[in-house]
Design an enzyme around this catalytic site. Structure first.
Site, PDB file in Angstrom:
ATOM      1  N   CYS A 116       0.819  -1.227   0.000  1.00 10.61           N
ATOM      2  CA  CYS A 116       0.000   0.000   0.000  1.00 10.61           C
ATOM      3  C   CYS A 116       0.848   1.270   0.000  1.00 10.61           C
ATOM      4  CB  CYS A 116      -0.946  -0.006   1.192  1.00 10.61           C
ATOM      5  SG  CYS A 116      -2.084  -1.391   1.151  1.00 10.61           S
ATOM      6  N   HIS A 256      -3.164   7.093   2.966  1.00 11.81           N
ATOM      7  CA  HIS A 256      -3.559   5.847   2.304  1.00 11.81           C
ATOM      8  C   HIS A 256      -4.984   5.513   2.755  1.00 11.81           C
ATOM      9  CE1 HIS A 256      -3.891   1.843   0.991  1.00 11.81           C
ATOM     10  NE2 HIS A 256      -3.735   1.297   2.187  1.00 11.81           N
ATOM     11  N   ASN A 286     -10.258   0.359  -0.539  1.00 11.81           N
ATOM     12  CA  ASN A 286      -8.801   0.366  -0.416  1.00 11.81           C
ATOM     13  C   ASN A 286      -8.216  -0.255  -1.686  1.00 11.81           C
ATOM     14  OD1 ASN A 286      -6.121  -0.215   0.117  1.00 11.81           O
ATOM     15  ND2 ASN A 286      -6.479  -0.965   2.197  1.00 11.81           N
TER      16      ASN A 286
HETATM   17  N1  ACO Z   1     -19.716  -7.792   8.937  1.00 14.73           N
HETATM   18  C1  ACO Z   1     -20.183  -8.116  10.154  1.00 14.73           C
HETATM   19  N2  ACO Z   1     -19.408  -8.599  11.126  1.00 14.73           N
HETATM   20  C2  ACO Z   1     -18.090  -8.757  10.855  1.00 14.73           C
HETATM   21  C3  ACO Z   1     -17.540  -8.445   9.615  1.00 14.73           C
HETATM   22  C4  ACO Z   1     -18.404  -7.941   8.620  1.00 14.73           C
HETATM   23  N3  ACO Z   1     -17.983  -7.605   7.387  1.00 14.73           N
HETATM   24  N4  ACO Z   1     -16.219  -8.710   9.653  1.00 14.73           N
HETATM   25  C5  ACO Z   1     -15.935  -9.167  10.877  1.00 14.73           C
HETATM   26  N5  ACO Z   1     -17.077  -9.217  11.607  1.00 14.73           N
HETATM   27  C6  ACO Z   1     -17.252  -9.665  12.992  1.00 14.73           C
HETATM   28  C7  ACO Z   1     -16.227 -10.689  13.397  1.00 14.73           C
HETATM   29  O1  ACO Z   1     -16.606 -11.993  12.974  1.00 14.73           O
HETATM   30  C8  ACO Z   1     -16.254 -10.549  14.883  1.00 14.73           C
HETATM   31  O2  ACO Z   1     -17.399 -11.243  15.392  1.00 14.73           O
HETATM   32  P1  ACO Z   1     -17.287 -12.069  16.774  1.00 14.73           P
HETATM   33  O3  ACO Z   1     -16.978 -11.026  17.811  1.00 14.73           O
HETATM   34  O4  ACO Z   1     -18.637 -12.656  16.869  1.00 14.73           O
HETATM   35  O5  ACO Z   1     -16.184 -13.052  16.573  1.00 14.73           O
HETATM   36  C9  ACO Z   1     -16.513  -9.055  15.092  1.00 14.73           C
HETATM   37  O6  ACO Z   1     -17.039  -8.570  13.854  1.00 14.73           O
HETATM   38  C10 ACO Z   1     -15.265  -8.300  15.442  1.00 14.73           C
HETATM   39  O7  ACO Z   1     -14.233  -8.743  14.565  1.00 14.73           O
HETATM   40  P2  ACO Z   1     -12.844  -8.042  14.484  1.00 14.73           P
HETATM   41  O8  ACO Z   1     -12.017  -8.667  13.414  1.00 14.73           O
HETATM   42  O9  ACO Z   1     -12.253  -7.962  15.846  1.00 14.73           O
HETATM   43  O10 ACO Z   1     -13.350  -6.623  14.013  1.00 14.73           O
HETATM   44  P3  ACO Z   1     -12.611  -5.254  14.001  1.00 14.73           P
HETATM   45  O11 ACO Z   1     -13.343  -4.282  14.800  1.00 14.73           O
HETATM   46  O12 ACO Z   1     -11.148  -5.397  14.247  1.00 14.73           O
HETATM   47  O13 ACO Z   1     -12.804  -4.833  12.486  1.00 14.73           O
HETATM   48  C11 ACO Z   1     -11.481  -4.741  10.495  1.00 14.73           C
HETATM   49  C12 ACO Z   1     -12.244  -5.631  11.449  1.00 14.73           C
HETATM   50  C13 ACO Z   1     -12.463  -3.792   9.865  1.00 14.73           C
HETATM   51  C14 ACO Z   1     -10.815  -5.595   9.426  1.00 14.73           C
HETATM   52  C15 ACO Z   1     -10.444  -3.960  11.312  1.00 14.73           C
HETATM   53  O14 ACO Z   1      -9.663  -4.830  12.103  1.00 14.73           O
HETATM   54  C16 ACO Z   1      -9.539  -3.173  10.438  1.00 14.73           C
HETATM   55  O15 ACO Z   1      -9.964  -2.246   9.798  1.00 14.73           O
HETATM   56  N6  ACO Z   1      -8.247  -3.444  10.411  1.00 14.73           N
HETATM   57  C17 ACO Z   1      -7.323  -2.770   9.555  1.00 14.73           C
HETATM   58  C18 ACO Z   1      -7.189  -3.566   8.353  1.00 14.73           C
HETATM   59  C19 ACO Z   1      -6.934  -2.753   7.136  1.00 14.73           C
HETATM   60  O16 ACO Z   1      -7.169  -1.597   7.023  1.00 14.73           O
HETATM   61  N7  ACO Z   1      -6.410  -3.459   6.167  1.00 14.73           N
HETATM   62  C20 ACO Z   1      -6.175  -2.893   4.907  1.00 14.73           C
HETATM   63  C21 ACO Z   1      -5.046  -3.583   4.258  1.00 14.73           C
HETATM   64  S1  ACO Z   1      -3.567  -3.078   4.918  1.00 14.73           S
HETATM   65  C22 ACO Z   1      -3.534  -1.509   4.631  1.00 14.73           C
HETATM   66  O17 ACO Z   1      -4.021  -1.050   3.645  1.00 14.73           O
HETATM   67  C23 ACO Z   1      -2.939  -0.746   5.651  1.00 14.73           C
END
Ligand code: ACO
Length: 334
Positions: A116, A256, A286
């Protein structure tokens, strides 16, 4: 030190037509518009869904748009760097095919892989080549078909990503404009939290890699989130301090477009008001290395000559960085 600066003198871009909405995604996996908007900030994203086309096609379209807008002769371009982590092929590079398509017959061409951060790293490389005095006119492209490695049964990753490409013309100037400073860093211990397990030389394609879904992105979202916010915030603060940049003299920050909460947390840590933070994640998602040039393309009419712009990005590796540039031209370029 030379008094040459590398200035952006034009921007092109392209996104594929197909719009994948949160409503449609909600029929594919157990999710909702409300969850995605709150946690990620993507309303819709573009998907290149035409058979046989990859990120190189997107890059070619963006470069055509750049050439049309700037009117430059392709023969005068001396080199093209394409930042991508979703290249058409292991080899040759996307850049070779973009240059061929654009008829840039005097240009070197290669791809640069910094996930990225790719566009910012490629800009830093192009700026160094120009500041050295050896080159006067280069093109930097960010082109991604990230949806080629997204698992549309995995609700935690599939809402995040989209496809697109942006391209900028980078030229030499003696004016005090253009690329001013950058801080680029790497922390390879981040490998396990964000990578594409197969398709490279460690795990080439096999029945095993396909059966085990190893051609899809592996991400530990919470860890990536924390590292992204910390590193983008700290590095940008350091960059701002050494360039005497603050809320009064920064015109725009282009982060980003990883996730709206990451963008907001970084802006908050720098005490920047929301109106200075450029955001396109809601409509393009993204698009990895294409994010920053897509923001420049989408919001080009907001920039004025001399605007102080801060870029910051974070990606797989981990790699991260922040850069400071002064915009090169006023909005109207017909
Ligand atoms: N819809 C509904 N529920 C969901 C979804 C979805 N799309 N995705 C995950 N969940 C659920 C999970 O199953 C979990 O349920 P549980 O508690 O029953 O097990 C709950 O939501 C929480 O899951 P987490 O993974 O802990 O959710 P989090 O709040 O961390 O959000 C996310 C996930 C959005 C991926 C977050 O961690 C994030 O944004 N991380 C950064 C990742 C990123 O930006 N990556 C981009 C690539 S790298 C870069 O560009 C920098």
């Amino acid at each position: 030190m030379s008094n040459l600066h590398a200035i952006i003198t034009g921007v092109g871009g392209y996104v594929p037509d197909y719009v994948l909405t949160n409503e449609e995604l909600s029929q594919m996996v157990d999710t909702s518009d409300e969850w995605i908007m709150t946690r990620i900030g993507v309303k819709e994203r573009r998907v290149l869904n035409k058979e046989g086309l990859g990120s190189g096609y997107l890059g070619k379209k963006a470069v055509h748009n750049l050439l049309d807008k700037t009117g430059i002769d392709p023969d005068t371009v001396e080199g093209l760097i394409c930042a991508t982590c979703s290249p058409d092929y292991q080899f040759p590079s996307n850049a070779t095919q973009i240059v061929e398509d654009a008829k840039m017959k005097n240009a070197f061409a290669y791809d640069l892989g910094a996930a990225c951060c790719g566009f910012m790293y490629a800009m830093d490389t192009a700026a160094s080549l120009i500041e050295s005095g050896r080159y006067k006119r280069l093109v930097v492209v960010g082109a991604e078909k990230t949806t080629s490695f997204v698992d549309y049964t995995d609700r935690s990753t599939c809402p995040i990503f989209g496809d697109g490409a942006g391209a900028v013309l980078v030229e030499a100037t003696e004016e005090d404009l253009g690329w001013q400073d950058s801080i680029l860093r790497t922390d390879g211990s981040g490998f396990k939290y964000l990578h594409l397990p197969a398709g490279g030389s460690v795990n080439p394609a096999s029945h095993y890699t396909v059966d085990h879904k190893m051609h899809y992105i592996h991400q530990e979202g919470r860890t990536v989130f924390k590292y992204a916010v910390n590193n983008m915030s700290h590095l940008t603060a350091e960059l701002c301090e050494r360039n005497h940049l603050n809320n009064d003299n920064i015109d725009w920050i282009i982060p980003h477009q990883a996730n709206i909460r990451i963008i907001q947390a970084v802006a908050h840590s720098l005490d920047l008001p929301p109106e200075k933070v450029m955001i396109t994640i809601h409509k393009y998602g993204n698009a990895s290395a294409a994010c920053i040039p897509l923001v420049m393309w989408d919001m080009e009419d907001k920039f004025k000559k001399g605007d102080n712009i801060v870029l910051t990005a974070f990606g797989a590796g981990f790699v991260f960085g922040s850069a400071y540039l002064k915009w090169g031209y006023d909005p109207v370029r017909k």
